[in-house]
Structure formats: structure tokens, C-alpha cells
Design a protein around this motif. Structure first.
Motif, PDB file in Angstrom:
ATOM      1  N   LYS A   7      15.634  45.584  48.532  1.00  0.00           N
ATOM      2  CA  LYS A   7      16.573  44.668  49.159  1.00  0.00           C
ATOM      3  C   LYS A   7      17.895  45.407  49.346  1.00  0.00           C
ATOM      4  O   LYS A   7      18.397  46.034  48.409  1.00  0.00           O
ATOM      5  N   THR A   9      21.810  44.923  50.771  1.00  0.00           N
ATOM      6  CA  THR A   9      22.882  44.060  51.254  1.00  0.00           C
ATOM      7  C   THR A   9      23.946  44.957  51.880  1.00  0.00           C
ATOM      8  O   THR A   9      24.401  45.915  51.257  1.00  0.00           O
ATOM      9  N   VAL A  45      23.361  36.127  55.387  1.00  0.00           N
ATOM     10  CA  VAL A  45      23.396  35.566  54.042  1.00  0.00           C
ATOM     11  C   VAL A  45      24.036  34.184  54.121  1.00  0.00           C
ATOM     12  O   VAL A  45      25.210  34.068  54.486  1.00  0.00           O
ATOM     13  N   LEU A  64      28.305  39.775  55.904  1.00  0.00           N
ATOM     14  CA  LEU A  64      27.164  40.167  55.064  1.00  0.00           C
ATOM     15  C   LEU A  64      25.844  40.075  55.813  1.00  0.00           C
ATOM     16  O   LEU A  64      25.628  39.152  56.584  1.00  0.00           O
ATOM     17  N   LEU A  66      21.496  40.939  54.976  1.00  0.00           N
ATOM     18  CA  LEU A  66      20.502  41.249  53.968  1.00  0.00           C
ATOM     19  C   LEU A  66      19.242  41.760  54.658  1.00  0.00           C
ATOM     20  O   LEU A  66      18.707  41.099  55.540  1.00  0.00           O
ATOM     21  N   GLU A  68      15.286  43.686  54.081  1.00  0.00           N
ATOM     22  CA  GLU A  68      14.201  44.006  53.165  1.00  0.00           C
ATOM     23  C   GLU A  68      13.362  45.087  53.825  1.00  0.00           C
ATOM     24  O   GLU A  68      12.987  44.972  54.993  1.00  0.00           O
ATOM     25  N   LYS A 100      20.256  47.434  40.349  1.00  0.00           N
ATOM     26  CA  LYS A 100      21.119  47.400  41.525  1.00  0.00           C
ATOM     27  C   LYS A 100      22.057  48.595  41.546  1.00  0.00           C
ATOM     28  O   LYS A 100      22.532  49.038  40.500  1.00  0.00           O
TER      29      LYS A 100
END
Length: 124
Positions: A7, A9, A45, A64, A66, A68, A100
Motif C-alpha cells: 500500500k 500513500t 482517500v 492524498l 492511495l 495498491e 510502514k
């Protein structure tokens, strides 16, 4: 999200842009990333607490995005982002295997270093 997918961001941090301009940056990148076969999913997001009367961002957190992506395609996505985002102040957060990594970049050189750090993080 699949357990084997990563993931990512992406946060645009340009203090010279207002929220509408940041939103336009995110929209452009969103359209470009959606065209990539290597990316499993990409989306805005959602803002869990949108301001009353918020119309410009449509209930999303401004700036933002996101994404994958599989571990195998991560490097391709990082190359794509390096080409598109060089010189723009951004923050990347990579989530892999329950860990993370957060890196910031304000120049093309810093972005290259951030991408390299993210790739090492994912590889190791």
C-alpha cells in the motif's frame, strides 16, 4: 488489500498551492496511475470528517492518493512516480508486511533518494 500487495500513500505537500490546486494535482495523477496495468487499485482517500459545506474535494482528504501494487510491480510504479513527481514536494508512505516507511521529498534528488529508500524497504 491482498496480503502480498503493498500500500502506497502519496501526499502532495506544496504550501504554495491551495486545496483546489492540490486536488487538481491528485486528480491528474489518479487518472495517469489508473492507466497503468501494474497497479492493482488506486483511489482518493475519503475524509472521515469532511468540513461542513465542503464542495471542492468532494469528501476526500485533499492532496492524498492511495495505491495498491504487487511487490513485483512496485519498482515500476516508483519509476513512474519519479518521472511524474520530480521536483514536487511530496510525502510517500509505504506499507508492507505490517511495517510502514514514510519519506519526504522536495526536489527531484530527494525524490530519487526517497524512492530508493522505499525500494530497499520493500526488498528487505
Amino acid at each position: 488489500m491482498s496480503a502480498s500487495n503493498l500500500k502506497l500513500t502519496i501526499a502532495f505537500n506544496n504550501p504554495d498551492l491551495n486545496s483546489e490546486e492540490l486536488d487538481e494535482e491528485v486528480q491528474r495523477l489518479l487518472v495517469q496511475i489508473k492507466e497503468l496495468d501494474e497497479v492493482e487499485d488506486v483511489k482518493r482517500v475519503p475524509d472521515p470528517n469532511p468540513p461542513l459545506g465542503n464542495k471542492t474535494a468532494g469528501g476526500f482528504i485533499v492532496g492524498l492518493l492511495l495505491a495498491e501494487v504487487s511487490k513485483e510491480n512496485f519498482k515500476k510504479l516508483m519509476g513512474f512516480l519519479g518521472d511524474r513527481l520530480g521536483g514536487k514536494p511530496i510525502e510517500l508512505e509505504v506499507e508492507a508486511n505490517g511495517k510502514k516507511l514514510k519519506v519526504k521529498a522536495n526536489s527531484r534528488e530527494e525524490l530519487a533518494a526517497a524512492i530508493e529508500a522505499a525500494q530497499k524497504f520493500v526488498a528487505g
